[in-house]
Design an enzyme around this catalytic site. Structure first.
Site, PDB file in Angstrom:
ATOM      1  N   HIS A 120      -2.368  -2.305  -9.775  1.00 45.95           N
ATOM      2  CA  HIS A 120      -3.355  -1.666  -8.880  1.00 45.95           C
ATOM      3  C   HIS A 120      -4.596  -2.538  -8.818  1.00 45.95           C
ATOM      4  CE1 HIS A 120      -5.968   1.357  -7.059  1.00 45.95           C
ATOM      5  NE2 HIS A 120      -4.846   1.958  -6.699  1.00 45.95           N
TER       6      HIS A 120
ATOM      7  N   HIS B 242       0.875  -1.189   0.000  1.00 45.48           N
ATOM      8  CA  HIS B 242       0.000   0.000   0.000  1.00 45.48           C
ATOM      9  C   HIS B 242       0.907   1.231   0.000  1.00 45.48           C
ATOM     10  CE1 HIS B 242      -3.393   2.539   0.656  1.00 45.48           C
ATOM     11  NE2 HIS B 242      -3.692   2.264   1.902  1.00 45.48           N
TER      12      HIS B 242
ATOM     13  N   ASP C 228       2.583   5.399  -6.626  1.00 40.83           N
ATOM     14  CA  ASP C 228       3.810   5.261  -5.827  1.00 40.83           C
ATOM     15  C   ASP C 228       5.070   5.237  -6.671  1.00 40.83           C
ATOM     16  OD1 ASP C 228       1.631   3.654  -3.920  1.00 40.83           O
ATOM     17  OD2 ASP C 228       3.077   4.941  -2.899  1.00 40.83           O
TER      18      ASP C 228
END
Ligand code: SDX
Length: 374
Positions: free
Chosen positions: A259, A220, A310
């Site tokens: 994702h 995450h 990210d």
């Protein structure tokens, strides 16, 4: 659906919300009706925080009032500063954050009480997180506490709190956009953790503590730090192919890719890629940018995966001089707005979140007293 196991609650619609919409097929992200591309191009973090908390864009007067209120809430109690000083310098910043949020609830009881006053706790935490992170970072670096610096925006204050210097206009805007992009994302794991906590009528600070512990995980929010470890492992762009393919052959996850919801490129990654280039050009250092482009090409060719938020955030933070282990805390200092917006929505339309599991263990076993067990 009753009885079917959906591992990871994949595609399970757990509740109705008016806060955030993600179109995973089209790669669209909407906060309270506004496209993230418009907000990233034309808004500020304070304006987006107002939007997420109150459900509408603020007037100039309302925005000014929120900015002043957040600035007035940046200082932390002396007892919390002392607690942070007692923590080991080797402590993980996300663990420090989790501890500090929990301690703040004890030092300022009532701020997070479930109900309409919880917005006060939401704004208190949003304003104080940069101060908490900065206090720890300076302590572990044996640097003196910083003097308050009035008049800084939230993004500029975050950089000041972490680095002890005011950012340039470009740096400030880059961080402001990064904070906008990280502010909310529907029922991601950490927001869901916050909502589960709030759904029991527990307080807002407990919900944020749950969320911080959840965001820390490398699957995450923790991925942004591991992306930089990957880039440092690769070193030069010409090694990207070899290093990435070896990892894929070992069935390792390439951090910053894939994702649960987006089946195309994460629109936030698209925007952050541009900022990674802009800031890299301004600093005369496009090493990370070029390295990332090579990694993207290999991962997409080999696995058909797309970048997520990210992948690029760390390259922007790194260019400003923010240490890698503060990247996920920076993520948290933005997502605290989304977490608390969802907590407020849960309080407003409360329903205990309690799924079930399909039990596959034994039943009707005969009890054998311990003396008779082999
Ligand atoms: C965030 O939910 C959110 O909205 C989160 C977030 C937010 O704003 O809150 O967007 C922020 O957390 C972004 C994600 C950051 N994490 C990472 O970058 C870690 C690497 N990514 C993966 O771990 C993965 O993509 C997840 C966890 C993000 C999603 O995983 P899923 O949906 O559970 O997908 P999966 O594990 O079932 O994978 C499906 C296939 C598998 O292949 P097979 O085993 O079936 O052959 O895709 C492969 C996986 O091996 N795969 C990857 C991969 N991600 C998926 N292979 C290599 N590298 C990857 N990154």
């Amino acid at each position: 659906m009753a009885g079917e196991v959906q591992r990871g609650l994949e595609d399970v619609v757990a509740l109705e919300s008016r806060i955030c919409f993600i179109d995973g097929k089209q790669g669209r992200l909407i906060y309270r009706g506004y496209d993230i591309r418009d907000l990233a191009a034309r808004s500020t973090f304070e304006e987006v925080a107002y939007l997420l908390w109150y459900g509408r864009l603020p007037t100039a007067a309302q925005l000014g009032e929120l900015a002043r209120r957040l600035e007035s809430l940046r200082e932390i109690p002396a007892e919390l500063a002392r607690l942070i000083d007692l923590l080991p310098a080797s402590a993980g910043p996300m663990d420090v954050l989790r501890t500090a949020v929990s301690a703040l609830a004890l030092l300022e009881p009532g701020e997070g009480t479930p109900g309409p006053t919880s917005i006060g706790g939401a704004q208190r935490l949003t304003a104080a997180l940069p101060t908490i992170l900065g206090a720890f970072h300076r302590r572990r670096g044996h640097l003196p506490p910083l003097e308050p610096r009035p008049g800084l925006s939230h993004a500029a204050y975050l950089v000041y709190a972490l680095l002890g210097r005011e950012p340039s206009e470009l740096e400030s805007r880059a961080i402001d956009v990064a904070l906008i992009l990280h502010a909310d994302h529907d029922l991601n794991a950490s927001t869901f953790a916050a909502r589960v906590t709030a759904s029991t009528l527990s307080d807002l600070y407990s919900a944020v503590t749950s969320a911080v512990g959840t965001l820390k995980g490398p699957l995450h929010g923790g991925a942004n730090e591991r992306v930089m470890e990957l880039l440092d492992e690769i070193g030069a762009a010409e090694r990207a192919e070899e290093v990435v393919r070896a990892k894929l052959e070992r069935h390792e996850r390439i951090m910053g890719f894939g994702h649960r919801v987006y089946k195309v490129e994460d629109p936030r990654a698209t925007i952050l890629r541009e900022w990674s280039r802009k800031v890299g050009e301004a600093k005369g250092n496009l090493r990370y940018y070029h390295l990332l482009e090579k990694v993207v090409e290999v991962v997409h060719r080999e696995k058909g995966l797309y970048p997520n938020i990210d992948l690029y955030s760390g390259s922007v933070y790194s260019l400003l001089g923010i240490p890698h282990d503060l990247f996920t805390p920076v993520f948290a200092s933005s997502r605290v707005v989304g977490w608390t917006a969802h907590v407020l929505e849960e309080y407003d339309d409360l329903r205990l979140i309690r799924p079930t599991s399909r039990y596959v263990g034994p039943t009707d076993l005969a009890y054998v007293p311990v003396a008779d067990r082999a």
